[in-house]
Write a protein that holds these residues in place. Structure first.
Motif, PDB file in Angstrom:
ATOM      1  N   CYS A 145       0.039  13.091  -8.599  1.00  0.00           N
ATOM      2  CA  CYS A 145       0.216  13.664  -9.934  1.00  0.00           C
ATOM      3  C   CYS A 145       1.427  14.594  -9.977  1.00  0.00           C
ATOM      4  CB  CYS A 145      -1.066  14.408 -10.302  1.00  0.00           C
ATOM      5  SG  CYS A 145      -1.054  15.159 -11.914  1.00  0.00           S
ATOM      6  N   ALA A 146       1.620  15.372  -8.902  1.00  0.00           N
ATOM      7  CA  ALA A 146       2.757  16.307  -8.864  1.00  0.00           C
ATOM      8  C   ALA A 146       4.031  15.611  -8.392  1.00  0.00           C
ATOM      9  CB  ALA A 146       2.448  17.466  -7.922  1.00  0.00           C
ATOM     10  N   GLY A 147       3.866  14.461  -7.735  1.00  0.00           N
ATOM     11  CA  GLY A 147       5.025  13.756  -7.175  1.00  0.00           C
ATOM     12  C   GLY A 147       5.405  12.562  -8.018  1.00  0.00           C
ATOM     13  N   GLU A 148       5.320  11.374  -7.420  1.00  0.00           N
ATOM     14  CA  GLU A 148       5.807  10.161  -8.089  1.00  0.00           C
ATOM     15  C   GLU A 148       4.715   9.123  -8.290  1.00  0.00           C
ATOM     16  OE1 GLU A 148       8.786   9.828  -9.404  1.00  0.00           O
ATOM     17  OE2 GLU A 148       9.250  11.863  -8.756  1.00  0.00           O
ATOM     18  N   GLY A 149       3.451   9.539  -8.190  1.00  0.00           N
ATOM     19  CA  GLY A 149       2.343   8.605  -8.392  1.00  0.00           C
ATOM     20  C   GLY A 149       1.760   8.149  -7.063  1.00  0.00           C
ATOM     21  N   VAL A 150       0.494   7.658  -7.128  1.00  0.00           N
ATOM     22  CA  VAL A 150      -0.198   7.209  -5.917  1.00  0.00           C
ATOM     23  C   VAL A 150      -1.220   6.135  -6.298  1.00  0.00           C
ATOM     24  CG1 VAL A 150      -1.957   9.054  -6.081  1.00  0.00           C
ATOM     25  CG2 VAL A 150      -1.566   7.949  -3.886  1.00  0.00           C
ATOM     26  N   THR A 151      -1.459   5.216  -5.364  1.00  0.00           N
ATOM     27  CA  THR A 151      -2.532   4.233  -5.509  1.00  0.00           C
ATOM     28  C   THR A 151      -3.535   4.508  -4.392  1.00  0.00           C
ATOM     29  OG1 THR A 151      -0.942   2.663  -6.383  1.00  0.00           O
ATOM     30  CG2 THR A 151      -3.039   1.759  -5.619  1.00  0.00           C
ATOM     31  N   ILE A 152      -4.784   4.827  -4.780  1.00  0.00           N
ATOM     32  CA  ILE A 152      -5.784   5.253  -3.788  1.00  0.00           C
ATOM     33  C   ILE A 152      -6.848   4.168  -3.641  1.00  0.00           C
ATOM     34  CG2 ILE A 152      -7.461   7.048  -3.166  1.00  0.00           C
ATOM     35  CD1 ILE A 152      -5.953   8.869  -5.238  1.00  0.00           C
ATOM     36  N   THR A 153      -7.072   3.741  -2.412  1.00  0.00           N
ATOM     37  CA  THR A 153      -8.142   2.782  -2.118  1.00  0.00           C
ATOM     38  C   THR A 153      -9.382   3.562  -1.696  1.00  0.00           C
ATOM     39  OG1 THR A 153      -6.449   1.314  -1.276  1.00  0.00           O
ATOM     40  CG2 THR A 153      -8.721   0.741  -0.742  1.00  0.00           C
ATOM     41  N   GLY A 154     -10.551   3.101  -2.190  1.00  0.00           N
ATOM     42  CA  GLY A 154     -11.798   3.800  -1.822  1.00  0.00           C
ATOM     43  C   GLY A 154     -11.988   5.056  -2.635  1.00  0.00           C
ATOM     44  N   ALA A 155     -11.495   5.053  -3.887  1.00  0.00           N
ATOM     45  CA  ALA A 155     -11.519   6.280  -4.698  1.00  0.00           C
ATOM     46  C   ALA A 155     -12.907   6.609  -5.242  1.00  0.00           C
ATOM     47  CB  ALA A 155     -10.526   6.151  -5.852  1.00  0.00           C
ATOM     48  N   ALA A 156     -13.835   5.640  -5.239  1.00  0.00           N
ATOM     49  CA  ALA A 156     -15.158   5.881  -5.837  1.00  0.00           C
ATOM     50  C   ALA A 156     -15.911   7.000  -5.117  1.00  0.00           C
ATOM     51  CB  ALA A 156     -15.986   4.601  -5.815  1.00  0.00           C
ATOM     52  N   THR A 157     -15.571   7.225  -3.867  1.00  0.00           N
ATOM     53  CA  THR A 157     -16.265   8.242  -3.084  1.00  0.00           C
ATOM     54  C   THR A 157     -16.031   9.665  -3.625  1.00  0.00           C
ATOM     55  OG1 THR A 157     -16.725   8.868  -0.808  1.00  0.00           O
ATOM     56  CG2 THR A 157     -14.450   8.549  -1.343  1.00  0.00           C
ATOM     57  N   PHE A 205       3.220   6.392  -3.327  1.00  0.00           N
ATOM     58  CA  PHE A 205       2.627   5.912  -2.080  1.00  0.00           C
ATOM     59  C   PHE A 205       1.228   5.347  -2.288  1.00  0.00           C
ATOM     60  CE2 PHE A 205      -0.366   9.433  -0.858  1.00  0.00           C
ATOM     61  CZ  PHE A 205      -0.043  10.346  -1.852  1.00  0.00           C
ATOM     62  N   SER A 206       0.740   4.683  -1.254  1.00  0.00           N
ATOM     63  CA  SER A 206      -0.632   4.144  -1.257  1.00  0.00           C
ATOM     64  C   SER A 206      -1.414   4.866  -0.178  1.00  0.00           C
ATOM     65  CB  SER A 206      -0.640   2.653  -0.922  1.00  0.00           C
ATOM     66  OG  SER A 206       0.063   1.971  -1.909  1.00  0.00           O
ATOM     67  N   PHE A 207      -2.741   5.036  -0.409  1.00  0.00           N
ATOM     68  CA  PHE A 207      -3.534   5.801   0.547  1.00  0.00           C
ATOM     69  C   PHE A 207      -4.961   5.293   0.563  1.00  0.00           C
ATOM     70  CE2 PHE A 207      -5.976   9.568   1.903  1.00  0.00           C
ATOM     71  CZ  PHE A 207      -5.325   9.802   3.105  1.00  0.00           C
ATOM     72  N   ASP A 208      -5.502   5.117   1.781  1.00  0.00           N
ATOM     73  CA  ASP A 208      -6.906   4.732   1.949  1.00  0.00           C
ATOM     74  C   ASP A 208      -7.710   5.996   2.254  1.00  0.00           C
ATOM     75  OD1 ASP A 208      -9.394   3.932   2.802  1.00  0.00           O
ATOM     76  OD2 ASP A 208      -8.659   2.274   4.030  1.00  0.00           O
ATOM     77  N   ALA A 209      -8.681   6.314   1.397  1.00  0.00           N
ATOM     78  CA  ALA A 209      -9.386   7.605   1.493  1.00  0.00           C
ATOM     79  C   ALA A 209     -10.504   7.628   2.527  1.00  0.00           C
ATOM     80  CB  ALA A 209      -9.944   7.988   0.134  1.00  0.00           C
ATOM     81  N   ALA A 210     -10.803   6.507   3.184  1.00  0.00           N
ATOM     82  CA  ALA A 210     -11.736   6.474   4.316  1.00  0.00           C
ATOM     83  C   ALA A 210     -13.087   7.142   4.008  1.00  0.00           C
ATOM     84  CB  ALA A 210     -11.079   7.116   5.550  1.00  0.00           C
ATOM     85  N   LEU A 211     -13.691   6.805   2.863  1.00  0.00           N
ATOM     86  CA  LEU A 211     -15.015   7.322   2.476  1.00  0.00           C
ATOM     87  C   LEU A 211     -15.063   8.856   2.441  1.00  0.00           C
ATOM     88  CD1 LEU A 211     -17.670   5.029   4.265  1.00  0.00           C
ATOM     89  CD2 LEU A 211     -17.273   5.278   1.808  1.00  0.00           C
ATOM     90  N   ASP A 212     -13.990   9.475   2.003  1.00  0.00           N
ATOM     91  CA  ASP A 212     -13.932  10.936   2.037  1.00  0.00           C
ATOM     92  C   ASP A 212     -13.419  11.478   0.702  1.00  0.00           C
ATOM     93  OD1 ASP A 212     -13.340  13.637   2.464  1.00  0.00           O
ATOM     94  OD2 ASP A 212     -12.903  13.298   4.585  1.00  0.00           O
ATOM     95  N   HIS A 213     -14.333  12.112  -0.050  1.00  0.00           N
ATOM     96  CA  HIS A 213     -14.001  12.613  -1.384  1.00  0.00           C
ATOM     97  C   HIS A 213     -12.814  13.567  -1.380  1.00  0.00           C
ATOM     98  CE1 HIS A 213     -16.624  16.359  -0.715  1.00  0.00           C
ATOM     99  NE2 HIS A 213     -16.737  15.637   0.373  1.00  0.00           N
ATOM    100  N   ARG A 214     -12.732  14.461  -0.369  1.00  0.00           N
ATOM    101  CA  ARG A 214     -11.625  15.428  -0.398  1.00  0.00           C
ATOM    102  C   ARG A 214     -10.275  14.762  -0.109  1.00  0.00           C
ATOM    103  NH1 ARG A 214     -14.576  19.992  -1.288  1.00  0.00           N
ATOM    104  NH2 ARG A 214     -16.419  20.171   0.001  1.00  0.00           N
ATOM    105  N   MET A 215     -10.295  13.663   0.621  1.00  0.00           N
ATOM    106  CA  MET A 215      -9.043  12.942   0.860  1.00  0.00           C
ATOM    107  C   MET A 215      -8.604  12.215  -0.426  1.00  0.00           C
ATOM    108  SD  MET A 215      -8.488  14.015   3.875  1.00  0.00           S
ATOM    109  CE  MET A 215      -6.841  13.345   3.839  1.00  0.00           C
ATOM    110  N   VAL A 216      -9.581  11.710  -1.204  1.00  0.00           N
ATOM    111  CA  VAL A 216      -9.251  11.083  -2.499  1.00  0.00           C
ATOM    112  C   VAL A 216      -8.525  12.105  -3.375  1.00  0.00           C
ATOM    113  CG1 VAL A 216     -10.172  10.096  -4.644  1.00  0.00           C
ATOM    114  CG2 VAL A 216     -11.298   9.578  -2.464  1.00  0.00           C
ATOM    115  N   MET A 217      -9.143  13.292  -3.515  1.00  0.00           N
ATOM    116  CA  MET A 217      -8.595  14.282  -4.457  1.00  0.00           C
ATOM    117  C   MET A 217      -7.254  14.828  -3.958  1.00  0.00           C
ATOM    118  SD  MET A 217     -12.040  16.140  -5.910  1.00  0.00           S
ATOM    119  CE  MET A 217     -13.043  16.203  -4.434  1.00  0.00           C
TER     120      MET A 217
END
Ligand code: S3P
Length: 427
Positions: free
Chosen positions: A399-411, A380-392
């Motif tokens: 990592c436990a599933g089938e992979g993810v693409t995270i937008t806004g991961a620098a936060t 899946f893809s996910f936008d973390a909305a400037l939130d470190h805990r949502m990124v992690m």
């Protein structure tokens, strides 16, 4: 710059993680060291950007800081803290902004505080109200007094007896820091016990403070005074360990250890919740320090109340655990989730739905219907909305599933700059 981060599914996970120093204790160590007269040392400070923002601010206010190997050495401002001619930039950190408001309450003059787009949406009226009762003037934007803020401190504040309406360690701490400059003892009452780092650290630095449990809450009484310089030793951050605990539990071939954590009761409620869900996750003693061990588990749904995890920092990652469990989990009374770095109530539901399970919100309650296994998650893809805990949280699901693409991961660097490297080292 928007950073897009890909996390691939891992076949198996083994290893030991040393998470960053506890964020709450790191902020407070800097603030108390800046207030103290003399030289303090901070060992094991968090390397996150939130704590770096606090470090820059205490320097602007007159403390002198330098690095000595892995320690930070702080010379307190002997003659007292002073007004900075420049804005105090709290970046993404609510703890910085709220605690610095408490610190500045007793520093005469006009102070300006700013934050990033996420922090500038978060309510500051919760600290403005008690600080104004003590004699501070605090101006922000709109009813919620959001940043940018202007605060006028005073050398002599009024002592108050205040019942904190929200379960918030930040509000409690802002009042206690201001109370150091009050004209008599302050009393702070909390209905639910929140993390006690401020009280514990004030006591360790020689301030007269008592704390009594009353029902599910506490009554804290603080005498005005100046903290003494101290050698602070910062343990690992249990809220970061929670990501690896859930990863181990939901992955189908994992054994993970996390080293030396702050295991105070208000911080490790997530361990009991995971155990109740059937997780093989436990706190363990490693050479005199508390660590955490987690292993592949079969999870089932549970009901979680906000008071079990005060500050609700671990709810997004527990939602990932619930998405991998059998049955419908319910997270009750989660209104505080809406005012974190992002609206984590909406964000947690969005994350669970994105990975292929089902989540919905009813009032302040969040329901998660699990898929029974993280192997059922979709890529899946996910936008973390400037939130470190949502990124992690999204990264652990991928990592436990089938992979993810995270937008806004620098936060993620707000609290855990090496998170993706540490995660990659486990597979
Ligand atoms: C913190 C308190 C919590 C928590 C935050 C750190 C602290 O916030 O979410 O990550 O260090 O005092 P609240 O006080 O808003 O619950």
């Amino acid at each position: 710059m928007i950073v897009v981060q890909r996390v691939e599914a891992a076949d198996h996970l083994r290893g030991t993680v040393r998470v960053p120093g506890d964020k709450s204790i790191s902020h407070r160590a800097l603030l108390l060291s800046a207030l103290a007269s003399g030289t303090s040392v901070i060992s094991g400070i968090s390397n996150g950007h939130d704590v770096a923002a606090t470090r820059v601010i205490v320097g602007q206010l007159g403390a002198r800081l330098h690095d000595d190997d892995n320690d930070v050495v702080v010379e307190g401002a002997d003659e007292g803290l002073r007004v900075s001619p420049d804005d105090l930039d709290c970046e993404n950190s609510g703890t910085t902004m709220r605690l610095v408001c408490g610190l500045l309450a007793g520093v005469p003059g006009e102070h300006h505080l700013v934050g990033d787009a996420s922090l500038s949406r978060r309510p500051m009226d919760r600290v403005a109200i008690p600080l104004e009762a003590m004699g501070v003037r605090l101006e922000g934007q709109g009813e919620q007094r959001t940043a940018p803020l202007r605060l006028w401190g005073s050398a002599r504040l009024r002592a108050i007896d205040y019942s904190v309406p929200q379960p918030s360690a930040q509000v409690k701490s802002a009042i206690l820091l201001a109370g150091l400059a009050a004209d008599g003892p302050c009393v702070v009452r909390e209905a639910i016990r929140t993390r006690s780092a401020t009280e514990d650290m004030l006591r360790a630095s020689g301030v007269a403070i008592t704390s009594e449990s009353v029902g599910a809450g506490r009554v804290i009484e603080l005498a005005p005074g100046r903290p003494l310089a101290h050698h602070w030793r910062v343990p690992g951050d249990p809220s970061q360990a929670a990501f690896f605990a859930v990863l181990a539990a939901i992955h189908d071939d994992a054994t993970l250890d996390v080293l030396s954590l702050d295991a105070s009761p208000e911080r490790v409620g997530f361990v009991s919740v995971l155990q109740r869900m059937g997780a093989r996750v436990d706190l363990v003693e490693h050479g005199g320090a508390t660590g955490l061990r987690g292993e592949t588990s079969m999870l089932h749904a549970t009901e979680i109340h906000a008071h079990e995890i005060p500050s609700v920092d671990e709810v997004p990652i527990l939602c990932v655990a619930a998405a991998a469990a059998t049955g419908v989990s319910v997270f009750r009374e989660m209104s505080e989730l809406r005012v974190k770095e992002s609206d984590r109530l909406e964000g947690s539901a969005r994350l669970v739905n994105a990975l292929g399970a089902r989540a919905w919100i009813e009032g302040d309650d969040l329901f998660v219907e699990g898929l029974g296994s993280a192997r059922q998650f979709r890529d899946f893809s996910f936008d973390a909305a400037l939130d470190h805990r949502m990124v992690m949280s999204a990264a652990i699901a991928g990592c436990a599933g089938e992979g993810v693409t995270i937008t806004g991961a620098a936060t993620v660097a707000s609290s855990y700059p090496t998170f993706f490297r540490d995660l990659a080292l486990l597979s």
